[in-house]
Scaffold this motif. Structure first.
Motif, PDB file in Angstrom:
ATOM      1  N   ILE A  18       0.819  -1.205   0.000  1.00 56.68           N
ATOM      2  CA  ILE A  18       0.000   0.000   0.000  1.00 56.68           C
ATOM      3  C   ILE A  18       0.853   1.255   0.000  1.00 56.68           C
ATOM      4  N   GLY A  19       1.986   1.268   0.684  1.00 60.75           N
ATOM      5  CA  GLY A  19       2.861   2.431   0.724  1.00 60.75           C
ATOM      6  C   GLY A  19       3.360   2.839  -0.644  1.00 60.75           C
ATOM      7  N   ALA A  20       3.488   1.913  -1.554  1.00 64.14           N
ATOM      8  CA  ALA A  20       3.977   2.225  -2.901  1.00 64.14           C
ATOM      9  C   ALA A  20       2.943   2.990  -3.716  1.00 64.14           C
ATOM     10  N   TRP A  21       1.707   3.007  -3.293  1.00 59.54           N
ATOM     11  CA  TRP A  21       0.656   3.693  -4.022  1.00 59.54           C
ATOM     12  C   TRP A  21       0.525   5.158  -3.631  1.00 59.54           C
ATOM     13  N   ALA A  22       1.299   5.610  -2.668  1.00 57.56           N
ATOM     14  CA  ALA A  22       1.175   6.977  -2.182  1.00 57.56           C
ATOM     15  C   ALA A  22       1.661   7.960  -3.247  1.00 57.56           C
ATOM     16  N   ALA A  23       1.087   9.155  -3.203  1.00 52.51           N
ATOM     17  CA  ALA A  23       1.514  10.208  -4.124  1.00 52.51           C
ATOM     18  C   ALA A  23       2.939  10.620  -3.814  1.00 52.51           C
ATOM     19  N   LEU A  24       3.580  11.233  -4.776  1.00 52.89           N
ATOM     20  CA  LEU A  24       4.947  11.699  -4.600  1.00 52.89           C
ATOM     21  C   LEU A  24       4.990  12.888  -3.640  1.00 52.89           C
ATOM     22  N   SER A  25       6.174  13.184  -3.117  1.00 57.59           N
ATOM     23  CA  SER A  25       6.378  14.306  -2.208  1.00 57.59           C
ATOM     24  C   SER A  25       7.100  15.434  -2.920  1.00 57.59           C
ATOM     25  N   VAL A  26       7.075  16.621  -2.334  1.00 54.57           N
ATOM     26  CA  VAL A  26       7.805  17.755  -2.886  1.00 54.57           C
ATOM     27  C   VAL A  26       9.275  17.376  -3.023  1.00 54.57           C
ATOM     28  N   GLY A  27       9.841  17.651  -4.183  1.00 55.04           N
ATOM     29  CA  GLY A  27      11.238  17.324  -4.451  1.00 55.04           C
ATOM     30  C   GLY A  27      11.430  16.020  -5.204  1.00 55.04           C
ATOM     31  N   ASP A  28      10.420  15.150  -5.191  1.00 56.16           N
ATOM     32  CA  ASP A  28      10.522  13.894  -5.935  1.00 56.16           C
ATOM     33  C   ASP A  28      10.544  14.186  -7.427  1.00 56.16           C
ATOM     34  N   ARG A  29      11.197  13.299  -8.164  1.00 51.50           N
ATOM     35  CA  ARG A  29      11.368  13.478  -9.607  1.00 51.50           C
ATOM     36  C   ARG A  29      10.818  12.287 -10.373  1.00 51.50           C
ATOM     37  N   PHE A  30      10.397  12.551 -11.594  1.00 53.37           N
ATOM     38  CA  PHE A  30       9.968  11.473 -12.484  1.00 53.37           C
ATOM     39  C   PHE A  30      10.091  11.946 -13.925  1.00 53.37           C
ATOM     40  N   THR A  31      10.068  10.991 -14.844  1.00 58.06           N
ATOM     41  CA  THR A  31      10.233  11.280 -16.263  1.00 58.06           C
ATOM     42  C   THR A  31       8.998  10.804 -17.023  1.00 58.06           C
ATOM     43  N   VAL A  32       8.524  11.620 -17.940  1.00 62.78           N
ATOM     44  CA  VAL A  32       7.393  11.278 -18.798  1.00 62.78           C
ATOM     45  C   VAL A  32       7.804  11.586 -20.236  1.00 62.78           C
ATOM     46  N   ASP A  33       7.754  10.580 -21.089  1.00 57.77           N
ATOM     47  CA  ASP A  33       8.088  10.745 -22.507  1.00 57.77           C
ATOM     48  C   ASP A  33       9.424  11.462 -22.714  1.00 57.77           C
ATOM     49  N   GLY A  34      10.423  11.090 -21.929  1.00 65.35           N
ATOM     50  CA  GLY A  34      11.758  11.645 -22.084  1.00 65.35           C
ATOM     51  C   GLY A  34      11.968  13.024 -21.482  1.00 65.35           C
ATOM     52  N   MET A  35      10.957  13.575 -20.811  1.00 67.80           N
ATOM     53  CA  MET A  35      11.087  14.890 -20.182  1.00 67.80           C
ATOM     54  C   MET A  35      11.070  14.721 -18.666  1.00 67.80           C
ATOM     55  N   ASN A  36      12.014  15.389 -17.979  1.00 65.61           N
ATOM     56  CA  ASN A  36      12.152  15.272 -16.520  1.00 65.61           C
ATOM     57  C   ASN A  36      11.327  16.322 -15.795  1.00 65.61           C
ATOM     58  N   PHE A  37      10.700  15.894 -14.709  1.00 65.37           N
ATOM     59  CA  PHE A  37       9.869  16.781 -13.893  1.00 65.37           C
ATOM     60  C   PHE A  37      10.236  16.614 -12.424  1.00 65.37           C
TER      61      PHE A  37
END
Length: 116
Positions: A18-37
């Motif tokens: 269940i912990g893996a389903w939590a929303a990200l926190s401020v400062g967390d990063r992820f990539t979508v279609d080759g663009m970093n956020f």
């Protein structure tokens, strides 16, 4: 007693992911279609393009780039794209154009440094 112990172990095992389903926190990063956020706010959910003077895209990207107005992380949480970070597109000399959505309200002073 043994059945109760086994039942408790099953319940605990089922609850662990269940912990893996939590929303990200401020400062967390992820990539979508080759663009970093990077997450900048969790209420409301907002992200910036790029982070910590790291490029938002591969510096060798050519042609046109479209910044989306919103993105989803790997868990399906939706974020508004509201800013362009320091050096997000810095040094991306092969770009012809960048489409910036109206959701962007802040662009770092060097977000496009060394671009031609």
């Amino acid at each position: 007693m043994r059945k109760l112990y086994s039942l408790l172990l099953v319940i605990i095992a089922l609850m662990m992911p269940i912990g893996a389903w939590a929303a990200l926190s401020v400062g967390d990063r992820f990539t979508v279609d080759g663009m970093n956020f990077q997450v900048t706010s969790v209420n409301p959910n907002e992200v910036q393009v790029g982070y910590n003077a790291q490029p938002a895209i591969d510096k060798n990207t050519q042609g046109a780039v479209n910044i989306p107005s919103s993105v989803n992380d790997s868990e399906g949480n939706s974020y508004s794209v509201t800013s362009i970070a320091l050096m997000a597109f810095g040094g991306c000399t092969n770009l012809k154009s960048i489409s910036i959505p109206s959701s962007i309200t802040s662009i770092s002073s060097s977000g496009f440094a060394n671009c031609i």
